[in-house]
Design a protein around this motif. Structure first.
Motif, short mmCIF file in Angstrom:
data_model
loop_
_atom_site.label_atom_id
_atom_site.label_comp_id
_atom_site.label_asym_id
_atom_site.label_seq_id
_atom_site.Cartn_x
_atom_site.Cartn_y
_atom_site.Cartn_z
N SER A 204 0.90 -1.22 -0.03
CA SER A 204 -0.06 -0.06 0.00
C SER A 204 0.77 1.22 0.01
N TYR A 205 1.99 1.15 0.13
CA TYR A 205 3.21 2.33 0.12
C TYR A 205 3.92 2.36 -1.14
N ILE A 206 4.39 3.75 -1.42
CA ILE A 206 5.45 3.70 -1.87
C ILE A 206 6.82 3.58 -0.90
N MET A 207 7.86 2.89 -1.34
CA MET A 207 8.79 2.71 -0.50
C MET A 207 10.09 3.25 -1.03
N GLY A 208 10.71 3.96 -0.08
CA GLY A 208 11.98 4.47 -0.52
C GLY A 208 13.20 4.10 0.51
N TRP A 209 14.44 4.32 -0.22
CA TRP A 209 15.29 4.21 0.45
C TRP A 209 16.15 5.64 0.47
N PHE A 210 16.65 5.98 1.54
CA PHE A 210 17.54 7.24 1.80
C PHE A 210 18.69 6.86 2.80
N ARG A 211 19.68 7.70 2.53
CA ARG A 211 20.77 7.80 3.15
C ARG A 211 21.31 9.10 3.88
N GLN A 212 22.13 8.89 4.86
CA GLN A 212 22.52 10.04 5.60
C GLN A 212 24.03 9.73 6.07
N ALA A 213 25.10 10.65 5.55
CA ALA A 213 26.43 10.72 6.04
C ALA A 213 26.44 11.73 6.89
N PRO A 214 27.66 11.29 7.87
CA PRO A 214 28.03 12.37 8.80
C PRO A 214 27.89 13.79 8.39
N GLY A 215 27.45 14.63 9.04
CA GLY A 215 27.18 15.84 8.90
C GLY A 215 26.60 16.51 7.66
N LYS A 216 25.91 15.78 7.16
CA LYS A 216 25.19 15.93 5.76
C LYS A 216 23.77 15.66 5.96
N GLU A 217 22.86 16.17 5.21
CA GLU A 217 21.46 15.96 5.31
C GLU A 217 20.99 14.62 4.87
N ARG A 218 19.83 14.16 5.21
CA ARG A 218 19.44 12.83 4.65
C ARG A 218 19.20 12.90 3.04
N GLU A 219 19.46 12.27 2.26
CA GLU A 219 19.30 12.36 0.71
C GLU A 219 18.78 11.02 0.26
N PHE A 220 17.88 11.35 -0.79
CA PHE A 220 17.14 10.32 -1.48
C PHE A 220 18.02 9.43 -2.30
N VAL A 221 17.83 8.04 -2.30
CA VAL A 221 18.42 7.20 -2.97
C VAL A 221 17.84 6.35 -4.07
N ALA A 222 16.41 6.00 -3.72
CA ALA A 222 15.79 5.10 -4.66
C ALA A 222 14.32 5.12 -4.08
N ALA A 223 13.37 4.66 -4.91
CA ALA A 223 12.09 4.69 -4.55
C ALA A 223 11.32 3.76 -5.50
N ILE A 224 10.20 3.01 -5.12
CA ILE A 224 9.60 2.13 -5.98
C ILE A 224 8.16 2.19 -5.82
N SER A 225 7.24 2.21 -6.97
CA SER A 225 5.81 2.22 -7.00
C SER A 225 5.07 1.18 -6.09
N ARG A 226 4.03 1.31 -5.78
CA ARG A 226 3.28 0.36 -5.00
C ARG A 226 3.27 -0.95 -5.77
N ARG A 227 2.96 -1.19 -7.04
CA ARG A 227 3.19 -2.23 -7.68
C ARG A 227 4.20 -2.94 -8.02
N GLY A 228 5.49 -2.02 -7.90
CA GLY A 228 6.75 -2.42 -8.14
C GLY A 228 7.24 -2.11 -9.78
N SER A 229 6.03 -1.57 -10.48
CA SER A 229 6.49 -1.32 -11.85
C SER A 229 7.06 -0.07 -12.39
N THR A 230 7.22 0.85 -11.26
CA THR A 230 8.18 2.05 -11.55
C THR A 230 9.24 2.16 -10.65
#
Length: 124
Positions: A31-57
């Protein structure tokens, strides 16, 4: 309520690979868009990847395009991030997150639930 837990982080040499997994309890992740983010020391959290609910995008940050692959597991409560050709600049704590609305897949503030994170360290 969705509880998310990441696993699979660790120490790897430059050029190596890791596979991160995100497991959910409480609800399936379909039911959710799923995402991966990352955060290095001293930096803001940044977007890495995301996938649609059905996994098609799928969506990727330019910095990881062609090296990382996000996917949904056959079980509807897992999401993975396959990371290849790792670089020292990929070193960070990696978080998975779930978004109910899907309004802005790359913005951390759009996500409703977060895991605790898993450390990825790429050594040169």
């Amino acid at each position: 309520q969705v509880q998310l837990a990441e696993s699979g982080g660790g120490l790897v040499q430059v050029g190596g690979s890791l596979r991160l997994s995100c497991a959910a309890s409480g609800r399936t992740l379909s039911s959710y868009i799923m995402g991966w983010f990352r955060q290095a020391p001293g930096k803001e959290r940044e977007f890495v990847a995301a996938i649609s609910r059905r996994g098609s995008t799928t969506y990727y940050a330019d910095s990881v395009k062609g090296r990382f692959t996000i996917s949904r597991g056959n079980a509807k409560d897992t999401v993975s991030l396959q990371m290849n050709s790792l670089k020292p600049e990929d070193t960070a704590v990696y978080y998975c997150a779930a978004d109910r609305s899907g309004n802005s897949y790359s913005s951390p503030i759009a996500y409703d639930y977060w895991g605790q994170g898993t450390q990825v360290t790429v050594s040169s």
